[in-house]
Write a protein that holds these residues in place. Structure first.
Motif, PDB file in Angstrom:
ATOM      1  N   ARG A   3       0.849  -1.193   0.000  1.00 56.26           N
ATOM      2  CA  ARG A   3       0.000   0.000   0.000  1.00 56.26           C
ATOM      3  C   ARG A   3       0.893   1.254   0.000  1.00 56.26           C
ATOM      4  N   MET A   4       0.479   2.290  -0.728  1.00 56.96           N
ATOM      5  CA  MET A   4       1.228   3.551  -0.723  1.00 56.96           C
ATOM      6  C   MET A   4       1.081   4.206   0.648  1.00 56.96           C
ATOM      7  N   PRO A   5       2.168   4.790   1.210  1.00 50.24           N
ATOM      8  CA  PRO A   5       2.008   5.478   2.501  1.00 50.24           C
ATOM      9  C   PRO A   5       1.041   6.664   2.376  1.00 50.24           C
ATOM     10  N   ARG A   6       0.239   6.864   3.421  1.00 53.26           N
ATOM     11  CA  ARG A   6      -0.771   7.923   3.409  1.00 53.26           C
ATOM     12  C   ARG A   6      -0.229   9.154   4.141  1.00 53.26           C
ATOM     13  N   THR A   7      -0.189  10.276   3.434  1.00 50.14           N
ATOM     14  CA  THR A   7       0.361  11.506   4.018  1.00 50.14           C
ATOM     15  C   THR A   7      -0.771  12.399   4.529  1.00 50.14           C
ATOM     16  N   VAL A   8      -0.649  12.819   5.778  1.00 49.53           N
ATOM     17  CA  VAL A   8      -1.606  13.730   6.396  1.00 49.53           C
ATOM     18  C   VAL A   8      -0.927  15.092   6.524  1.00 49.53           C
ATOM     19  N   VAL A   9      -1.632  16.150   6.122  1.00 54.85           N
ATOM     20  CA  VAL A   9      -1.094  17.505   6.267  1.00 54.85           C
ATOM     21  C   VAL A   9      -2.047  18.307   7.145  1.00 54.85           C
ATOM     22  N   THR A  10      -1.484  19.083   8.077  1.00 54.77           N
ATOM     23  CA  THR A  10      -2.300  19.990   8.883  1.00 54.77           C
ATOM     24  C   THR A  10      -1.566  21.321   9.029  1.00 54.77           C
ATOM     25  N   PHE A  11      -2.300  22.336   9.454  1.00 61.35           N
ATOM     26  CA  PHE A  11      -1.747  23.697   9.564  1.00 61.35           C
ATOM     27  C   PHE A  11      -2.086  24.285  10.927  1.00 61.35           C
ATOM     28  N   ARG A  23      -2.858  17.054  21.201  1.00 64.13           N
ATOM     29  CA  ARG A  23      -3.938  16.090  20.914  1.00 64.13           C
ATOM     30  C   ARG A  23      -4.363  16.129  19.454  1.00 64.13           C
ATOM     31  N   VAL A  24      -4.460  17.337  18.866  1.00 66.85           N
ATOM     32  CA  VAL A  24      -4.898  17.396  17.466  1.00 66.85           C
ATOM     33  C   VAL A  24      -3.819  16.770  16.562  1.00 66.85           C
ATOM     34  N   LEU A  25      -2.556  16.968  16.897  1.00 66.86           N
ATOM     35  CA  LEU A  25      -1.484  16.379  16.080  1.00 66.86           C
ATOM     36  C   LEU A  25      -1.451  14.860  16.246  1.00 66.86           C
ATOM     37  N   GLU A  26      -1.684  14.381  17.468  1.00 68.46           N
ATOM     38  CA  GLU A  26      -1.723  12.926  17.682  1.00 68.46           C
ATOM     39  C   GLU A  26      -2.861  12.296  16.887  1.00 68.46           C
ATOM     40  N   ARG A  27      -4.031  12.946  16.927  1.00 65.35           N
ATOM     41  CA  ARG A  27      -5.188  12.395  16.201  1.00 65.35           C
ATOM     42  C   ARG A  27      -4.981  12.496  14.698  1.00 65.35           C
ATOM     43  N   ALA A  28      -4.347  13.570  14.237  1.00 64.02           N
ATOM     44  CA  ALA A  28      -4.058  13.724  12.799  1.00 64.02           C
ATOM     45  C   ALA A  28      -3.118  12.598  12.344  1.00 64.02           C
ATOM     46  N   ALA A  29      -2.091  12.323  13.147  1.00 58.52           N
ATOM     47  CA  ALA A  29      -1.103  11.297  12.787  1.00 58.52           C
ATOM     48  C   ALA A  29      -1.750   9.920  12.650  1.00 58.52           C
ATOM     49  N   GLU A  30      -2.779   9.668  13.443  1.00 52.83           N
ATOM     50  CA  GLU A  30      -3.459   8.368  13.394  1.00 52.83           C
ATOM     51  C   GLU A  30      -4.211   8.144  12.077  1.00 52.83           C
ATOM     52  N   LEU A  31      -4.464   9.227  11.342  1.00 51.28           N
ATOM     53  CA  LEU A  31      -5.218   9.099  10.085  1.00 51.28           C
ATOM     54  C   LEU A  31      -4.335   8.694   8.900  1.00 51.28           C
ATOM     55  N   GLY A  32      -3.027   8.544   9.132  1.00 54.39           N
ATOM     56  CA  GLY A  32      -2.144   8.165   8.022  1.00 54.39           C
ATOM     57  C   GLY A  32      -0.836   7.584   8.520  1.00 54.39           C
ATOM     58  N   ASP A  33       0.168   7.582   7.613  1.00 57.41           N
ATOM     59  CA  ASP A  33       1.475   7.007   7.957  1.00 57.41           C
ATOM     60  C   ASP A  33       2.519   8.096   8.191  1.00 57.41           C
ATOM     61  N   ARG A  34       2.230   9.292   7.699  1.00 53.10           N
ATOM     62  CA  ARG A  34       3.222  10.368   7.726  1.00 53.10           C
ATOM     63  C   ARG A  34       2.483  11.671   7.982  1.00 53.10           C
ATOM     64  N   LEU A  35       2.953  12.440   8.986  1.00 51.47           N
ATOM     65  CA  LEU A  35       2.291  13.711   9.311  1.00 51.47           C
ATOM     66  C   LEU A  35       3.210  14.889   8.979  1.00 51.47           C
ATOM     67  N   VAL A  36       2.718  15.789   8.130  1.00 49.27           N
ATOM     68  CA  VAL A  36       3.461  16.994   7.738  1.00 49.27           C
ATOM     69  C   VAL A  36       2.678  18.196   8.256  1.00 49.27           C
ATOM     70  N   VAL A  37       3.373  19.128   8.938  1.00 48.63           N
ATOM     71  CA  VAL A  37       2.682  20.258   9.571  1.00 48.63           C
ATOM     72  C   VAL A  37       3.158  21.590   8.990  1.00 48.63           C
ATOM     73  N   ALA A  66      10.025  18.628  16.700  1.00 54.60           N
ATOM     74  CA  ALA A  66      10.611  17.694  17.678  1.00 54.60           C
ATOM     75  C   ALA A  66       9.615  16.649  18.172  1.00 54.60           C
ATOM     76  N   LEU A  67       8.334  16.807  17.845  1.00 55.41           N
ATOM     77  CA  LEU A  67       7.320  15.871  18.351  1.00 55.41           C
ATOM     78  C   LEU A  67       7.445  14.515  17.659  1.00 55.41           C
ATOM     79  N   LYS A  68       7.211  13.450  18.458  1.00 57.19           N
ATOM     80  CA  LYS A  68       7.318  12.073  17.958  1.00 57.19           C
ATOM     81  C   LYS A  68       6.357  11.816  16.800  1.00 57.19           C
ATOM     82  N   VAL A  69       5.167  12.414  16.850  1.00 57.01           N
ATOM     83  CA  VAL A  69       4.146  12.125  15.837  1.00 57.01           C
ATOM     84  C   VAL A  69       4.330  12.929  14.547  1.00 57.01           C
ATOM     85  N   VAL A  70       5.264  13.891  14.542  1.00 59.49           N
ATOM     86  CA  VAL A  70       5.443  14.769  13.375  1.00 59.49           C
ATOM     87  C   VAL A  70       6.649  14.316  12.551  1.00 59.49           C
TER      88      VAL A  70
END
Ligand code: C2G
Length: 134
Positions: A3-11, A23-37, A66-70
């Protein structure tokens, strides 16, 4: 087939970083494999909110990065460039807090758009006011 990795972007501004931001970053990260902020620039905040953030964009970027989920961060220079940022960073999902509900539905053609409920009873403004009153 893999499966292609799923990228989540938030601002966000993420000024005076608090648990609602986490909390919002943790929940965002759960929606994919990679979180970009996308962290909003000092100049964007000044234009948008009429005040400069307490922490500079360099400091806010360093904290969020520096966050683990980012996985990656970039500077959001302007609200009008959102579509370009989403394409550039390969967004499969755009996550925003529900204070922005409905405002970014136009990007449904480039990625899924998800609004997450805000953590109640905490905000940068409330923290600043609380400290000012001490
Ligand atoms: N947030 C949250 N709960 C809170 C406070 C904030 O879930 N109690 C979320 C917001 O909904 C947002 C993120 O934390 O998703 C960052 O919040 P802000 O720093 O206030 O971001 P904002 O100034 O709204 O910037 O392009 C849009 C802007 O950059 C968004």
């Amino acid at each position: 087939m893999p499966r292609m990795p799923r990228t989540v972007v938030t601002f966000g501004t993420f000024d005076v970083f608090h648990v609602g931001h986490l909390r919002v970053l943790e929940r965002a990260a759960e929606l994919g494999d990679r979180l970009v902020v996308g962290v909003s620039a000092d100049a964007l905040n000044e234009r948008k909110k009429g005040r400069v953030p307490v922490f500079s964009q360099r400091e806010r970027l360093a904290i969020v990065a520096a966050l683990k989920v980012v996985d990656d961060v970039f500077v959001e220079e302007s609200l009008e460039q959102k579509r370009d940022y989403l394409v550039e960073h390969g967004a499969d999902v755009l996550v925003m807090g529900d204070d922005w509900a409905g405002k970014f539905d136009e990007f449904n053609d480039v990625c899924e758009v998800v609004y997450l409920p805000r953590t109640p009873a905490i905000s940068t403004t409330a923290i600043i006011e609380h400290i000012a009153d001490l």
